[in-house]
Motif scaffolding. Structure first.
Motif, PDB file in Angstrom:
ATOM      1  N   ASN A 217       0.901  -1.152  -0.062  1.00 51.39           N
ATOM      2  CA  ASN A 217       0.115   0.146  -0.134  1.00 51.39           C
ATOM      3  C   ASN A 217       0.824   1.087   0.080  1.00 51.39           C
ATOM      4  O   ASN A 217       0.635   2.174  -0.751  1.00 51.39           O
ATOM      5  CB  ASN A 217      -0.996   0.045   1.152  1.00 51.39           C
ATOM      6  N   MET A 218       1.823   1.305   0.768  1.00 54.93           N
ATOM      7  CA  MET A 218       2.812   2.436   0.776  1.00 54.93           C
ATOM      8  C   MET A 218       3.527   2.470  -0.391  1.00 54.93           C
ATOM      9  O   MET A 218       3.726   3.568  -0.843  1.00 54.93           O
ATOM     10  CB  MET A 218       3.958   2.253   2.078  1.00 54.93           C
ATOM     11  N   ALA A 219       3.936   1.353  -1.100  1.00 56.56           N
ATOM     12  CA  ALA A 219       4.417   1.547  -2.410  1.00 56.56           C
ATOM     13  C   ALA A 219       3.634   2.149  -3.572  1.00 56.56           C
ATOM     14  O   ALA A 219       4.170   3.218  -4.358  1.00 56.56           O
ATOM     15  CB  ALA A 219       5.007   0.265  -2.862  1.00 56.56           C
ATOM     16  N   GLY A 220       2.237   1.929  -3.379  1.00 60.29           N
ATOM     17  CA  GLY A 220       1.362   2.609  -4.195  1.00 60.29           C
ATOM     18  C   GLY A 220       1.092   4.068  -4.090  1.00 60.29           C
ATOM     19  O   GLY A 220       1.085   4.605  -5.025  1.00 60.29           O
ATOM     20  N   ILE A 221       1.265   4.396  -2.846  1.00 62.90           N
ATOM     21  CA  ILE A 221       0.973   5.792  -2.660  1.00 62.90           C
ATOM     22  C   ILE A 221       2.281   6.544  -3.057  1.00 62.90           C
ATOM     23  O   ILE A 221       2.141   7.801  -3.442  1.00 62.90           O
ATOM     24  CB  ILE A 221       0.978   5.925  -0.898  1.00 62.90           C
ATOM     25  N   LEU A 222       3.446   6.180  -2.573  1.00 56.30           N
ATOM     26  CA  LEU A 222       4.737   6.634  -3.459  1.00 56.30           C
ATOM     27  C   LEU A 222       4.859   6.926  -4.654  1.00 56.30           C
ATOM     28  O   LEU A 222       5.252   7.785  -5.247  1.00 56.30           O
ATOM     29  CB  LEU A 222       5.882   6.143  -2.785  1.00 56.30           C
ATOM     30  N   MET A 223       4.035   5.838  -5.324  1.00 50.73           N
ATOM     31  CA  MET A 223       3.987   5.940  -6.845  1.00 50.73           C
ATOM     32  C   MET A 223       3.269   6.902  -7.296  1.00 50.73           C
ATOM     33  O   MET A 223       3.594   7.869  -8.246  1.00 50.73           O
ATOM     34  CB  MET A 223       3.466   4.518  -7.554  1.00 50.73           C
ATOM     35  N   HIS A 224       2.130   7.187  -6.691  1.00 50.28           N
ATOM     36  CA  HIS A 224       1.090   8.380  -7.020  1.00 50.28           C
ATOM     37  C   HIS A 224       1.831   9.735  -6.897  1.00 50.28           C
ATOM     38  O   HIS A 224       1.463  10.789  -7.359  1.00 50.28           O
ATOM     39  CB  HIS A 224      -0.010   8.282  -6.280  1.00 50.28           C
ATOM     40  N   GLY A 226       4.997  10.178  -7.375  1.00 46.41           N
ATOM     41  CA  GLY A 226       6.300  10.274  -8.264  1.00 46.41           C
ATOM     42  C   GLY A 226       7.598   9.901  -7.600  1.00 46.41           C
ATOM     43  O   GLY A 226       8.516  10.021  -8.365  1.00 46.41           O
ATOM     44  N   GLN A 227       7.378   9.266  -6.656  1.00 49.28           N
ATOM     45  CA  GLN A 227       8.667   8.699  -5.944  1.00 49.28           C
ATOM     46  C   GLN A 227       9.044   7.287  -6.433  1.00 49.28           C
ATOM     47  O   GLN A 227       8.653   6.345  -5.752  1.00 49.28           O
ATOM     48  CB  GLN A 227       8.658   8.911  -4.193  1.00 49.28           C
ATOM     49  N   PHE A 228       9.224   7.345  -7.562  1.00 51.21           N
ATOM     50  CA  PHE A 228       9.262   5.871  -8.573  1.00 51.21           C
ATOM     51  C   PHE A 228      10.322   4.940  -7.937  1.00 51.21           C
ATOM     52  O   PHE A 228      10.027   3.602  -7.887  1.00 51.21           O
ATOM     53  CB  PHE A 228       9.546   6.078  -9.856  1.00 51.21           C
ATOM     54  N   GLU A 229      11.521   5.253  -7.738  1.00 51.82           N
ATOM     55  CA  GLU A 229      12.346   4.430  -7.062  1.00 51.82           C
ATOM     56  C   GLU A 229      12.282   3.776  -5.740  1.00 51.82           C
ATOM     57  O   GLU A 229      12.521   2.683  -5.658  1.00 51.82           O
ATOM     58  CB  GLU A 229      13.869   5.390  -6.817  1.00 51.82           C
ATOM     59  N   GLU A 230      11.727   4.560  -4.769  1.00 46.94           N
ATOM     60  CA  GLU A 230      11.467   4.134  -3.465  1.00 46.94           C
ATOM     61  C   GLU A 230      10.127   3.199  -3.569  1.00 46.94           C
ATOM     62  O   GLU A 230      10.060   2.222  -2.853  1.00 46.94           O
ATOM     63  CB  GLU A 230      11.055   5.159  -2.725  1.00 46.94           C
ATOM     64  N   SER A 231       9.165   3.707  -4.631  1.00 46.66           N
ATOM     65  CA  SER A 231       8.112   2.864  -4.856  1.00 46.66           C
ATOM     66  C   SER A 231       8.507   1.365  -5.314  1.00 46.66           C
ATOM     67  O   SER A 231       7.973   0.315  -4.648  1.00 46.66           O
ATOM     68  CB  SER A 231       7.077   3.421  -5.738  1.00 46.66           C
ATOM     69  N   GLU A 232       9.310   1.489  -6.340  1.00 47.88           N
ATOM     70  CA  GLU A 232       9.638   0.039  -6.881  1.00 47.88           C
ATOM     71  C   GLU A 232      10.452  -0.713  -5.764  1.00 47.88           C
ATOM     72  O   GLU A 232      10.088  -1.969  -5.539  1.00 47.88           O
ATOM     73  CB  GLU A 232      10.680   0.173  -7.964  1.00 47.88           C
ATOM     74  N   ARG A 233      11.146  -0.349  -5.002  1.00 51.85           N
ATOM     75  CA  ARG A 233      11.909  -0.956  -3.949  1.00 51.85           C
ATOM     76  C   ARG A 233      10.977  -1.851  -2.862  1.00 51.85           C
ATOM     77  O   ARG A 233      10.898  -2.777  -2.563  1.00 51.85           O
ATOM     78  CB  ARG A 233      12.707  -0.011  -2.908  1.00 51.85           C
ATOM     79  N   LEU A 234       9.823  -0.658  -2.442  1.00 47.12           N
ATOM     80  CA  LEU A 234       8.995  -1.354  -1.833  1.00 47.12           C
ATOM     81  C   LEU A 234       7.897  -2.385  -2.090  1.00 47.12           C
ATOM     82  O   LEU A 234       7.650  -3.487  -1.477  1.00 47.12           O
ATOM     83  CB  LEU A 234       7.998  -0.173  -1.040  1.00 47.12           C
ATOM     84  N   TYR A 235       7.702  -2.121  -3.528  1.00 44.38           N
ATOM     85  CA  TYR A 235       7.027  -3.257  -4.204  1.00 44.38           C
ATOM     86  C   TYR A 235       7.682  -4.575  -4.186  1.00 44.38           C
ATOM     87  O   TYR A 235       6.894  -5.580  -3.986  1.00 44.38           O
ATOM     88  CB  TYR A 235       6.582  -2.783  -5.737  1.00 44.38           C
ATOM     89  N   ARG A 236       8.909  -4.451  -4.409  1.00 44.60           N
ATOM     90  CA  ARG A 236       9.742  -5.665  -4.748  1.00 44.60           C
ATOM     91  C   ARG A 236       9.801  -6.217  -3.077  1.00 44.60           C
ATOM     92  O   ARG A 236       9.820  -7.690  -3.131  1.00 44.60           O
ATOM     93  CB  ARG A 236      11.239  -5.394  -5.261  1.00 44.60           C
ATOM     94  N   GLU A 237      10.128  -5.448  -2.171  1.00 46.19           N
ATOM     95  CA  GLU A 237      10.102  -5.908  -0.905  1.00 46.19           C
ATOM     96  C   GLU A 237       8.548  -6.568  -0.441  1.00 46.19           C
ATOM     97  O   GLU A 237       8.598  -7.902   0.065  1.00 46.19           O
ATOM     98  CB  GLU A 237      10.136  -5.003   0.291  1.00 46.19           C
ATOM     99  N   ALA A 238       7.468  -6.189  -0.742  1.00 44.44           N
ATOM    100  CA  ALA A 238       6.097  -6.373  -0.525  1.00 44.44           C
ATOM    101  C   ALA A 238       6.051  -7.866  -1.422  1.00 44.44           C
ATOM    102  O   ALA A 238       5.400  -8.842  -0.789  1.00 44.44           O
ATOM    103  CB  ALA A 238       5.116  -5.467  -0.959  1.00 44.44           C
TER     104      ALA A 238
END
Length: 280
Positions: A217-224, A226-238
């Motif tokens: 969920n946090m990854a999705g909010i970061l994506m919205h 525009g924080q793409f690098e951190e979003s990808e890191r969290l998506y992969r962790e999740a």
């Protein structure tokens, strides 16, 4: 039922309800109908679950149970959820409102009772049921794209859960995450990020059983945002956490998030190519 042998459980429950009726044991009838209703609900047999919940409630009310009895309201909440799933909006809305108004009225009456008239456990159970009802209506409202109303319900449910269960209880953290999703949908991204970040941090400390859901969920909010690098890191962790937990639905959600992230990145790259910075 606990072992997932649902068909076998159904067979035993049908035997049990016959025996309960033969012995005219009202409490056994209510208990068995409740189990049968919950089993049908889990199996997605919503029409059958509705009939069984109504049968159990009928026996309870004819036996003298009050309309604001917590057990009656729990079944009413299940019925409202069934109607929401079936897109019977008017019935769902009426059901959720009945539960909330009954519980709020009950809690208001309890304020005037002498201290020894009600145990702390009874008071807590009623407040937590109010929180559960608010959470259920919030989910229904969010699914109906009424995000401002959903946020209001989530905030109230979260406050109750914080007061009764503490800030590291799994349900508290799930409510924080769900509230963040609703805030994000309203475009209140900073508030959403603060809320979900707190949920993820507390989840790491307390070992939340569905930590992968919070992180996703946090990854999705970061994506919205525009924080793409951190979003990808969290998506992969999740994704790794979801795979380890064997949560197929969450795995799919993470994979979909990564696809959307890739699309957004490609769009941003294309936008920069189409609108290069002007030379001085």
């Amino acid at each position: 039922m606990m072992q997932g042998e649902l068909e076998a459980a159904s067979g035993y429950l049908h035997q049990a309800i016959r025996l309960a009726h033969q012995s005219h044991n009202t409490q056994a009838i209510i208990y068995t109908y409740s189990l049968m209703a919950n089993l049908a609900f889990v199996q997605g047999q919503l029409t059958n679950a509705e009939k069984l919940f109504k049968a159990a409630m009928s026996f309870m009310l004819s036996g003298g149970a009050a309309q604001d009895d917590n057990a009656v309201i729990e079944m009413s909440l299940k019925l409202a959820t069934i109607y929401a799933t079936q897109n019977k909006s008017e019935l769902a809305e009426h059901g959720f409102n009945f539960c909330l108004e009954s519980l709020e009225g009950k809690l208001e009456k309890q304020k005037d009772l002498p201290p020894d008239a009600l145990s702390d456990e009874e008071r807590k159970d009623t407040r937590l049921l109010l929180g559960l009802s608010l959470d259920s209506r919030a989910r229904y409202r969010a699914a109906s794209h009424r995000l401002a109303d959903a946020c209001h319900d989530y905030q109230r449910a979260l406050q109750i859960c914080l007061e009764e269960q503490g800030d590291t209880h799994p349900q508290t953290l799930t409510l924080m995450s769900d509230l963040a999703t609703a805030l994000d949908g309203l475009g209140r991204h900073e508030e959403a990020l603060a809320q979900v970040k707190k949920a993820v941090e507390l989840g790491r400390e307390s070992g939340h059983p569905d930590q992968h859901v919070l992180v996703c969920n946090m990854a999705g909010i970061l994506m919205h945002q525009g924080q793409f690098e951190e979003s990808e890191r969290l998506y992969r962790e999740a994704l790794v956490l979801a795979q380890t937990a064997g949560d197929g639905e969450a795995v799919e959600q993470c994979e979909e998030g990564l696809k959307e992230l890739s699309t957004r990145r490609a769009g941003q790259t294309q936008d920069k190519a189409d609108h290069p910075a002007e030379k001085e």
